[in-house]
Design an enzyme around this catalytic site. Structure first.
Site, PDB file in Angstrom:
ATOM      1  N   SER A 264       0.847  -1.192   0.000  1.00 53.37           N
ATOM      2  CA  SER A 264       0.000   0.000   0.000  1.00 53.37           C
ATOM      3  C   SER A 264       0.881   1.239   0.000  1.00 53.37           C
ATOM      4  O   SER A 264       2.076   1.173   0.296  1.00 53.37           O
ATOM      5  CB  SER A 264      -0.906   0.005   1.235  1.00 53.37           C
ATOM      6  OG  SER A 264      -0.219   0.521   2.371  1.00 53.37           O
ATOM      7  N   ASP A 265       0.302   2.386  -0.327  1.00 52.60           N
ATOM      8  CA  ASP A 265       1.007   3.641  -0.104  1.00 52.60           C
ATOM      9  C   ASP A 265       0.776   4.043   1.351  1.00 52.60           C
ATOM     10  O   ASP A 265       0.016   3.404   2.083  1.00 52.60           O
ATOM     11  CB  ASP A 265       0.517   4.718  -1.079  1.00 52.60           C
ATOM     12  CG  ASP A 265       1.581   5.775  -1.355  1.00 52.60           C
ATOM     13  OD1 ASP A 265       2.475   5.963  -0.508  1.00 52.60           O
ATOM     14  OD2 ASP A 265       1.524   6.416  -2.419  1.00 52.60           O
ATOM     15  N   TRP A 266       1.421   5.115   1.774  1.00 56.07           N
ATOM     16  CA  TRP A 266       1.388   5.556   3.180  1.00 56.07           C
ATOM     17  C   TRP A 266      -0.068   5.720   3.650  1.00 56.07           C
ATOM     18  O   TRP A 266      -0.796   6.587   3.168  1.00 56.07           O
ATOM     19  CB  TRP A 266       2.141   6.873   3.314  1.00 56.07           C
ATOM     20  CG  TRP A 266       2.295   7.372   4.715  1.00 56.07           C
ATOM     21  CD1 TRP A 266       1.336   7.939   5.486  1.00 56.07           C
ATOM     22  CD2 TRP A 266       3.497   7.347   5.501  1.00 56.07           C
ATOM     23  NE1 TRP A 266       1.853   8.275   6.703  1.00 56.07           N
ATOM     24  CE2 TRP A 266       3.171   7.929   6.752  1.00 56.07           C
ATOM     25  CE3 TRP A 266       4.790   6.903   5.270  1.00 56.07           C
ATOM     26  CZ2 TRP A 266       4.116   8.082   7.774  1.00 56.07           C
ATOM     27  CZ3 TRP A 266       5.731   7.052   6.283  1.00 56.07           C
ATOM     28  CH2 TRP A 266       5.398   7.637   7.521  1.00 56.07           C
TER      29      TRP A 266
END
Length: 754
Positions: A309-311
């Site tokens: 995932s991204d942040w």
């Protein structure tokens, strides 16, 4: 929203574990990658991703549910900001329990080894941690921003950047970089265009593959290589209004023809990981999009690596309004195809209860764990979890600086040079002015740890060094009266481009346009040097400037590289990777647009009932692919090796060649980028007016000629339809091929597809 089957759709966990399934072919759909027409697609197994399946299967069998969920968790180290904050203590505790898979933002061999020892020597199973860091265009040695690198039209620039960056980063314990970023975008207002390769999928695909090879090499376990991450999956560059994190709504055909090809190219080059994007995609957040993450990425493309995932991207399913609580967010993301959760902890917090309730399935959980372990094995972390603290790269080496200087010079684009103002003649008295003349703000967005520790060479310092002893180089507006030539250095600082740095006004900020006007009023020859992270609107002052050099954010050796070009040591040969608009109101303005039923025709200026605006020209200030040189070139008519070719033969993998002659017609050696564009005039889906399908940067001496050859196949001729299951077609009809020095190329030939 239903729970779904929780698995990977048509593929079972056992098939994923064994690497079963056919390799994607080079014909039709398999060849639709922009650079995937040279045989079977390269899969992760070629970099060792599928070399440890027995060990992975045995290790998973020994793991508890909590330990499995831990492998899917990535926490942030001290200094990380944003949702989740600093998670250092939590990371140490989780590592000790064997309930952590990865840590990001940890820097330094001593720090990474200390945390790694906790995981390897104190946890029950001793599974090593995976350390990730944003190494976007340099670790210690900052190269030009990715948009600038794309302007070189030389993929070797990106490959060398990746290679140098990997060596420096891996010596400090970093195993994994969150790059290359390959979001195609038509939006210069979007700050993250600085991280991209601009507006064209083919150019982006070539650079994505090159950067991947630079980071990863041929052996991920080597002590000077890191795992690459293709991001952001997918269509992040289509954010409405250029506002970061914003909505994206695209058709299936545009998704597959514009946004997906660079990702396919990176995976064909062996890219080990993929990152999901922040945006929604036609109403579905990317972190919840099973169509893209599972059906396309893992099933159609047979990707065996890790999706991160991204942040806080999983957590953001809540404000998106797509999940009611953290448990639901974790369930949706895992079932859609996310394998590791960055910073937010919804899977770790709720995974056990979700599994017990049947809301996630054990085979999907095991598949995600296997993907994480697969990357760790490929990186050699089970055999050598620690980094050699005696072999740490402490400073940019002379060789690395030389590579960065050459990259920055090759990335400059000469936009204007009236009257031969450039190159600067020896002995010329030069005044250097402007807010960025003696500035160190040249590294650009995501400059890495070296951005602060090793400041760049300023333009003033570079010019003084290039001018040599005895040459008169003065600094400041007051010195212009005594100068023969004025160098005006203007632009935007690093904080004005990059993530969360969208702009509604693309002009020079502050009073910089006034400064250019004041310099023009002196009547002396001058050159404007632009330092920026995006295309700018420069029409207000362009006419008054005799010469303009686009230098972007050039990195640690920027001042020296710019001086190399200004004084003619390097003849500029870069080209624009994105169109420069005349006005923000034109946007989007890009070369690969589709025609309307009433297209703009410059041959009929009196016709007002056509697409466009009343108050601004319909063309960009500078088109994609544009760039000048200190010499001149002549690009001749392209010639195809066939007049006709069967669509069936193209689908079976047959190709043909296009030859383009080029000659240096000037008085000095220089570089030209020969560009080949394609147009399908009549199709069952309206096609772009031009599509880049080949380019080559060539160096030619005075009077030298060369014939550049391009090979075209189904991937170039065909296109994806709007069929949701992915249908790639090669249709009969005449194909137009254009060759030239920019997207405005006029020399053409045709090939009939039967």
């Amino acid at each position: 929203m239903g729970d779904g089957d929780g698995g990977v759709g048509r593929r079972t966990f056992l098939a994923a574990m064994s690497g079963g399934g056919a390799v994607a072919g080079a014909g039709a759909a398999g060849a639709a990658s922009a650079v995937g027409r040279d045989g079977p697609a390269r899969r992760g197994g070629l970099l060792g991703l599928l070399g440890h399946e027995d060990e992975i299967r045995a290790l998973i069998a020994r793991m508890t549910v909590t330990e499995k969920l831990g492998q899917l968790q990535q926490l942030a180290w001290t200094g990380a900001t944003g949702p989740g904050g600093s998670q250092t203590a939590a990371a140490e505790e989780a590592a000790r329990k064997g309930e952590l898979g990865s840590v990001l933002n940890i820097i330094g061999a001593r720090n990474s080894n200390a945390l790694q020892r906790i995981a390897v020597e104190e946890s029950r199973l001793g599974i090593p941690l995976l350390f990730g860091l944003d190494v976007i265009h340099g670790f210690w040695t900052t190269f030009p921003i990715p948009l600038a690198q794309a302007a070189s039209f030389d993929p070797e620039v990106a490959r060398v950047d990746g290679e140098v960056s990997a060596k420096e980063a891996r010596s400090h314990g970093t195993h994994w970089t969150f790059a290359p970023m390959m979001d195609v975008t038509h939006e210069p207002r979007w700050g993250r265009i600085a991280e991209s390769c601009g507006e064209d999928p083919y150019l982006t695909a070539v650079f994505a593959a090159a950067k991947t090879r630079g980071y990863q090499g041929d052996d991920l376990s080597a002590p000077d290589r890191v795992a690459a991450c293709a991001k952001h999956f997918v269509a992040y560059g289509g954010a409405e209004g250029g506002r970061d994190y914003n909505t994206v709504d695209v058709s299936e055909s545009r998704l597959r023809n514009l946004y997906l090809p660079p990702f396919k190219a990176a995976l064909d080059a062996g890219c080990a990981t993929v990152m999901a994007s922040f945006n929604t995609l036609s109403g579905i957040p990317a972190h919840a999009n099973g169509h893209t993450l599972t059906e396309i990425l893992k099933e159609d493309w047979e990707f065996e690596g890790l999706v991160v995932s991204d942040w806080n991207g999983v957590g953001e399913l809540l404000p998106h309004g797509f999940a009611a609580d953290g448990a639901e967010a974790g369930r949706i993301a895992l079932n859609a195809g996310v394998d590791m959760e960055m910073v937010s902890t919804h899977l770790a917090d709720h995974g056990a209860e979700l599994l017990a309730a049947g809301r996630i399935k054990e085979d999907r959980l095991d598949d995600a764990v296997a993907r994480v372990l697969r990357v760790k094995y490929a990186l050699g972390l089970f055999a050598q979890p620690y980094v050699d603290e005696s072999a740490v790269v402490e400073v940019p080496t002379a060789a690395a600086r030389k590579a960065a200087r050459e990259a920055a010079a090759r990335s400059t684009v000469l936009l204007k040079n009236e009257g031969g103002v450039l190159p600067i003649a020896a002995g010329t008295a030069v005044a250097v002015v402007g807010p960025f003349a003696d500035s160190r703000d040249m590294q650009g967005t995501w400059a890495g740890p070296g951005g602060e520790k090793f400041p760049p060479v300023s333009v003033l310092a570079g010019i003084r060094d290039a001018a040599g002893r005895g040459a008169k180089v003065t600094y400041g507006v007051g010195a212009t009266e005594r100068a023969d030539l004025i160098v005006v250095v203007v632009g935007e600082g690093a904080k004005l481009s990059g993530e969360a740095a969208s702009r509604s006004d693309l002009g020079l900020p502050g009073g910089q346009e006034g400064l250019i006007a004041a310099v023009a009023a002196t009547g002396k020859p001058f050159v404007v040097v632009l330092l920026n992270g995006r295309p700018l609107t420069i029409g207000n002052w362009l006419e008054s400037a005799p010469a303009v050099l686009e230098a972007w954010h050039p990195g640690i050796e920027g001042g020296n590289a710019i001086a190399d070009v200004l004084y003619g040591k390097v003849n500029p040969g870069g080209k624009l990777p994105a169109s420069f608009p005349r006005d923000v109101g034109q946007l989007p303005v890009h070369y690969n647009h589709e025609n309307t039923g009433r297209p703009y025709d410059p041959a009929s200026p009196g016709n007002t009932f056509i697409t466009g605006y009343l108050d601004v020209d319909r063309t960009p200030q500078f088109p994609f692919g544009y760039g000048l040189s200190y010499t001149t070139f002549e690009i001749g008519t392209p010639r195809a090796s066939v007049a006709r070719i069967a669509a069936a033969d193209l689908r079976r993998g047959e190709t043909f060649e296009v030859e383009v002659p080029v000659r240096n017609t000037g008085d000095r050696e220089g570089d030209e980028v020969v560009q080949l564009y394609l147009h399908d005039p009549v199709a069952t889906l309206v096609q772009p007016v031009r599509r880049l399908r080949g380019f080559e940067r060539v160096t030619l001496g005075v009077g030298e000629r060369k014939t550049v050859r391009f090979t075209l196949g189904a991937a170039d001729i065909g296109f994806w339809t709007n069929a949701v299951d992915g249908r790639f077609v090669v249709e009969p009809g005449k194909i137009e091929l254009f060759a030239g020095a920019s997207s405005a190329a006029r020399e053409r030939c045709g090939v009939v597809v039967e």
